[in-house]
Design a protein around this motif. Structure first.
Motif, PDB file in Angstrom:
ATOM      1  N   MET A 286      32.873 -15.983 -31.360  1.00 44.00           N
ATOM      2  CA  MET A 286      33.289 -15.896 -29.963  1.00 44.00           C
ATOM      3  C   MET A 286      32.537 -14.821 -29.184  1.00 44.00           C
ATOM      4  N   GLY A 287      31.676 -14.097 -29.874  1.00 48.41           N
ATOM      5  CA  GLY A 287      30.873 -13.085 -29.206  1.00 48.41           C
ATOM      6  C   GLY A 287      31.654 -11.876 -28.732  1.00 48.41           C
ATOM      7  N   ASN A 288      32.788 -11.594 -29.351  1.00 45.18           N
ATOM      8  CA  ASN A 288      33.619 -10.466 -28.931  1.00 45.18           C
ATOM      9  C   ASN A 288      33.711  -9.445 -30.064  1.00 45.18           C
ATOM     10  N   PRO A 289      32.949  -8.344 -29.972  1.00 43.33           N
ATOM     11  CA  PRO A 289      32.925  -7.357 -31.057  1.00 43.33           C
ATOM     12  C   PRO A 289      34.057  -6.326 -31.011  1.00 43.33           C
ATOM     13  N   LEU A 290      34.973  -6.450 -30.076  1.00 41.46           N
ATOM     14  CA  LEU A 290      36.002  -5.424 -29.894  1.00 41.46           C
ATOM     15  C   LEU A 290      36.878  -5.231 -31.139  1.00 41.46           C
ATOM     16  N   LEU A 291      37.306  -6.333 -31.758  1.00 42.31           N
ATOM     17  CA  LEU A 291      38.146  -6.208 -32.950  1.00 42.31           C
ATOM     18  C   LEU A 291      37.415  -5.515 -34.089  1.00 42.31           C
ATOM     19  N   VAL A 292      36.133  -5.825 -34.248  1.00 44.80           N
ATOM     20  CA  VAL A 292      35.355  -5.188 -35.314  1.00 44.80           C
ATOM     21  C   VAL A 292      35.304  -3.679 -35.089  1.00 44.80           C
ATOM     22  N   LYS A 293      35.167  -3.288 -33.842  1.00 43.58           N
ATOM     23  CA  LYS A 293      35.098  -1.861 -33.528  1.00 43.58           C
ATOM     24  C   LYS A 293      36.371  -1.149 -33.980  1.00 43.58           C
ATOM     25  N   TYR A 294      37.515  -1.657 -33.608  1.00 43.06           N
ATOM     26  CA  TYR A 294      38.763  -0.949 -33.893  1.00 43.06           C
ATOM     27  C   TYR A 294      39.271  -1.183 -35.311  1.00 43.06           C
ATOM     28  N   ILE A 295      39.250  -2.409 -35.772  1.00 46.05           N
ATOM     29  CA  ILE A 295      39.689  -2.667 -37.140  1.00 46.05           C
ATOM     30  C   ILE A 295      38.714  -2.031 -38.129  1.00 46.05           C
ATOM     31  N   GLY A 296      37.432  -2.100 -37.811  1.00 42.24           N
ATOM     32  CA  GLY A 296      36.419  -1.481 -38.669  1.00 42.24           C
ATOM     33  C   GLY A 296      36.593   0.022 -38.768  1.00 42.24           C
ATOM     34  N   MET A 297      36.917   0.660 -37.651  1.00 36.21           N
ATOM     35  CA  MET A 297      37.136   2.107 -37.673  1.00 36.21           C
ATOM     36  C   MET A 297      38.371   2.444 -38.517  1.00 36.21           C
ATOM     37  N   GLY A 298      39.437   1.690 -38.318  1.00 35.42           N
ATOM     38  CA  GLY A 298      40.646   1.919 -39.104  1.00 35.42           C
ATOM     39  C   GLY A 298      40.406   1.678 -40.584  1.00 35.42           C
ATOM     40  N   HIS A 299      39.670   0.623 -40.883  1.00 35.92           N
ATOM     41  CA  HIS A 299      39.352   0.323 -42.278  1.00 35.92           C
ATOM     42  C   HIS A 299      38.516   1.436 -42.900  1.00 35.92           C
ATOM     43  N   GLY A 300      37.542   1.920 -42.164  1.00 38.16           N
ATOM     44  CA  GLY A 300      36.697   3.002 -42.682  1.00 38.16           C
ATOM     45  C   GLY A 300      37.499   4.261 -42.985  1.00 38.16           C
ATOM     46  N   LEU A 301      38.407   4.600 -42.086  1.00 39.72           N
ATOM     47  CA  LEU A 301      39.251   5.777 -42.316  1.00 39.72           C
ATOM     48  C   LEU A 301      40.169   5.565 -43.520  1.00 39.72           C
ATOM     49  N   LEU A 302      40.757   4.379 -43.616  1.00 35.97           N
ATOM     50  CA  LEU A 302      41.622   4.085 -44.761  1.00 35.97           C
ATOM     51  C   LEU A 302      40.841   4.070 -46.070  1.00 35.97           C
ATOM     52  N   PHE A 303      39.618   3.588 -46.036  1.00 40.76           N
ATOM     53  CA  PHE A 303      38.762   3.574 -47.228  1.00 40.76           C
ATOM     54  C   PHE A 303      38.505   4.993 -47.713  1.00 40.76           C
ATOM     55  N   MET A 304      38.126   5.869 -46.799  1.00 40.17           N
ATOM     56  CA  MET A 304      37.864   7.265 -47.183  1.00 40.17           C
ATOM     57  C   MET A 304      39.138   7.953 -47.663  1.00 40.17           C
ATOM     58  N   LEU A 305      40.253   7.694 -46.989  1.00 42.31           N
ATOM     59  CA  LEU A 305      41.530   8.265 -47.395  1.00 42.31           C
ATOM     60  C   LEU A 305      41.924   7.767 -48.781  1.00 42.31           C
ATOM     61  N   LEU A 306      41.725   6.481 -49.023  1.00 48.25           N
ATOM     62  CA  LEU A 306      42.042   5.918 -50.333  1.00 48.25           C
ATOM     63  C   LEU A 306      41.248   6.605 -51.435  1.00 48.25           C
ATOM     64  N   LEU A 307      39.961   6.783 -51.227  1.00 40.77           N
ATOM     65  CA  LEU A 307      39.142   7.425 -52.253  1.00 40.77           C
ATOM     66  C   LEU A 307      39.556   8.869 -52.477  1.00 40.77           C
ATOM     67  N   ALA A 308      39.887   9.580 -51.411  1.00 41.96           N
ATOM     68  CA  ALA A 308      40.330  10.974 -51.553  1.00 41.96           C
ATOM     69  C   ALA A 308      41.641  11.047 -52.327  1.00 41.96           C
ATOM     70  N   ILE A 309      42.598  10.200 -51.970  1.00 43.18           N
ATOM     71  CA  ILE A 309      43.892  10.202 -52.661  1.00 43.18           C
ATOM     72  C   ILE A 309      43.711   9.755 -54.107  1.00 43.18           C
ATOM     73  N   LEU A 310      42.886   8.752 -54.332  1.00 38.77           N
ATOM     74  CA  LEU A 310      42.617   8.284 -55.688  1.00 38.77           C
ATOM     75  C   LEU A 310      42.055   9.418 -56.535  1.00 38.77           C
ATOM     76  N   PHE A 311      41.128  10.170 -55.992  1.00 36.86           N
ATOM     77  CA  PHE A 311      40.540  11.297 -56.723  1.00 36.86           C
ATOM     78  C   PHE A 311      41.608  12.324 -57.077  1.00 36.86           C
ATOM     79  N   VAL A 312      42.422  12.702 -56.102  1.00 38.37           N
ATOM     80  CA  VAL A 312      43.459  13.712 -56.329  1.00 38.37           C
ATOM     81  C   VAL A 312      44.473  13.230 -57.365  1.00 38.37           C
ATOM     82  N   VAL A 313      44.920  11.990 -57.238  1.00 37.55           N
ATOM     83  CA  VAL A 313      45.924  11.456 -58.166  1.00 37.55           C
ATOM     84  C   VAL A 313      45.338  11.340 -59.575  1.00 37.55           C
ATOM     85  N   CYS A 314      44.085  10.916 -59.683  1.00 39.76           N
ATOM     86  CA  CYS A 314      43.444  10.842 -61.001  1.00 39.76           C
ATOM     87  C   CYS A 314      43.377  12.222 -61.652  1.00 39.76           C
ATOM     88  N   GLN A 315      43.050  13.232 -60.867  1.00 39.48           N
ATOM     89  CA  GLN A 315      42.995  14.589 -61.397  1.00 39.48           C
ATOM     90  C   GLN A 315      44.391  15.077 -61.791  1.00 39.48           C
TER      91      GLN A 315
END
Length: 97
Positions: free
Chosen positions: A32-61
């Motif tokens: 549909m040529g509308n990149p708006l959802l990618v911008k916001y969902i992508g940003m949220g996903h990126g933050l959640l991805f980094m948060l997941l890895l940080a929490i995973l590291f802490v919990v594993c330790q």
């Protein structure tokens, strides 16, 4: 606050955000040529991805889990539906401990 339940919750949210990004936002962008959802969902996903890895590291330790668990969690986070499969692994770890 950094415990297995937090890890499972963030993993679930990260998995949902990845599915939304791949199966809703990206098709809307390219069909549909509308990149708006990618911008916001992508940003949220990126933050959640980094948060997941940080929490995973802490919990594993904290729980002295082998490095294999961290690697499995990392790989799961980059695969569609991977966080949900990894969550099953975490449930099994709960049953053992």
């Amino acid at each position: 606050m950094m415990n297995k339940q937090t890890l499972r919750l963030v993993g679930f949210l990260e998995g949902i955000s990845f599915i939304l990004l791949l199966f809703i936002a990206m098709p809307v962008k390219y069909m549909m040529g509308n990149p708006l959802l990618v911008k916001y969902i992508g940003m949220g996903h990126g933050l959640l991805f980094m948060l997941l890895l940080a929490i995973l590291f802490v919990v594993c330790q904290k729980h002295k889990w082998p490095n294999k668990i961290f690697i499995l969690g990392f790989v799961a986070a980059i695969l569609p539906f991977g966080p949900f499969i990894f969550d099953q692994k975490l449930k099994k770890l709960d049953e053992v401990n």
